[in-house]
Design an enzyme around this catalytic site. Structure first.
Site, PDB file in Angstrom:
ATOM      1  CG  ASP A   9      26.431  46.164  41.874  1.00  0.00           C
ATOM      2  OD1 ASP A   9      25.917  46.801  42.809  1.00  0.00           O
ATOM      3  OD2 ASP A   9      26.643  46.661  40.757  1.00  0.00           O
ATOM      4  CB  SER A  10      21.974  46.529  41.057  1.00  0.00           C
ATOM      5  OG  SER A  10      22.911  47.541  40.739  1.00  0.00           O
TER       6      SER A  10
HETATM    7  N1  DGL Z   1      26.364  49.599  42.599  1.00  0.00           N
HETATM    8  C1  DGL Z   1      25.420  49.636  43.661  1.00  0.00           C
HETATM    9  C2  DGL Z   1      25.896  50.520  44.777  1.00  0.00           C
HETATM   10  O1  DGL Z   1      27.085  50.506  45.049  1.00  0.00           O
HETATM   11  C3  DGL Z   1      23.973  49.746  43.266  1.00  0.00           C
HETATM   12  C4  DGL Z   1      23.623  50.853  42.334  1.00  0.00           C
HETATM   13  C5  DGL Z   1      22.175  50.803  41.872  1.00  0.00           C
HETATM   14  O2  DGL Z   1      21.726  49.756  41.412  1.00  0.00           O
HETATM   15  O3  DGL Z   1      21.514  51.833  41.986  1.00  0.00           O
HETATM   16  O4  DGL Z   1      25.145  51.192  45.450  1.00  0.00           O
END
Ligand code: DGL
Length: 268
Positions: A9-10
């Site tokens: 994930d980010s």
């Molecule tokens: N948690 C991620 C998602 O489900 C990325 C959120 C982000 O970095 O903006 O989209």
């Protein structure tokens, strides 16, 4: 070399997926990648997300993973084909899991701006459940605030009620938490919603799918230690800050490795 399940994930959003997986499978060895240097993903263009996905998958493959969990809806929405083409191992995503969990006819999707503009949730829901009414709501402020730990604040409650308003007006019966960070806001959201609106966390469905996959394919090696303690945590910036966020959300204080993804000399 011990094979691991790669989860990315980010930032801390993927913890909501990691947690669900280890709740069902306590003997999985995981490697968790938080691409913190490029957070938030949710305001990036499709082409940026696709290049990032390539880099992430190449990096995970070099870590000898034997499965990949896309714990990020934004990547799932905009680059699932990139992930699947490159991975060479089974890939698990959140959108399919969410769709399997939807039973209601009026559904709201809370998600990042990039996920909303991709229309991926709406398209995929309508493919299998044609008579469903779907309304998407982008929530650009949520991820940065969650990463800064600003959860139980008046500002968060105000923002959340603004984002929920269109879904309430549309009289939805359920709301999909279409960004893996958002289950971390569950308490805030629940307090703002009537009790008959169901919150859907796609990570629950993903963990079940992974669980039955693992039961039927003895691919993942067992590890003697508990999965969370045995997880390798890697980030692309701020390992110390990430370790304390891990402590906050997962109750462990891991050694977090600072890693560099194979770069195509692009900085977003
Ligand atoms: N948690 C991620 C998602 O489900 C990325 C959120 C982000 O970095 O903006 O989209």
């Amino acid at each position: 070399m011990n094979k691991r399940l790669g989860i990315f994930d980010s930032g801390v959003g993927g913890f909501t997926v990691l947690k669900r997986i280890v709740e069902l499978q306590d003997d999985v060895s995981c490697i968790y990648l938080g691409d913190t240097a490029r957070l938030p993903y949710g305001s990036k263009s499709a082409s940026e997300i696709r290049v990032i996905a390539e880099e992430v998958i190449e990096w995970l493959k070099n870590q000898n993973v034997n499965g990949i969990v896309v714990a990020c809806n934004t990547t799932n929405s905009l680059a699932m084909d990139v992930v699947k083409n490159l991975a060479g191992v089974p890939v698990f995503g959140l959108i399919d899991s969410a769709i399997d969990m939807i039973q209601e006819k009026r559904v709201g999707i809370l998600c990042t701006p990039s996920t909303a503009s991709s229309g991926a949730y709406k398209k995929n829901i309508l493919l299998s459940k044609m008579d469903t009414y779907v309304i998407q709501q982008a929530c650009p402020a949520f991820v940065p605030m969650i990463e800064m730990g600003q959860i139980n604040t008046n500002e968060m409650r105000l923002l959340a009620s603004q984002y929920l308003q269109p879904l309430l007006e549309a009289k939805v019966d359920s709301i999909v938490l279409g960004c893996s960070h958002y289950p971390l806001l569950k308490n805030v959201l629940t307090k703002l919603l009537p009790s008959d609106i169901r919150l859907i966390d796609p990570a629950i469905g993903l963990a079940k799918t992974f669980n039955s996959y693992k039961e039927s394919n003895i691919l993942m090696p067992s590890s003697s230690s508990k999965s969370l303690l045995n997880t390798r945590f890697c980030v692309t910036s701020d390992p110390f800050g990430f370790a304390s966020r891990t402590n906050h959300w997962l109750g462990i204080y891991p050694k977090v490795e600072l890693v560099s993804l194979r770069s195509k000399a692009r900085v977003f």
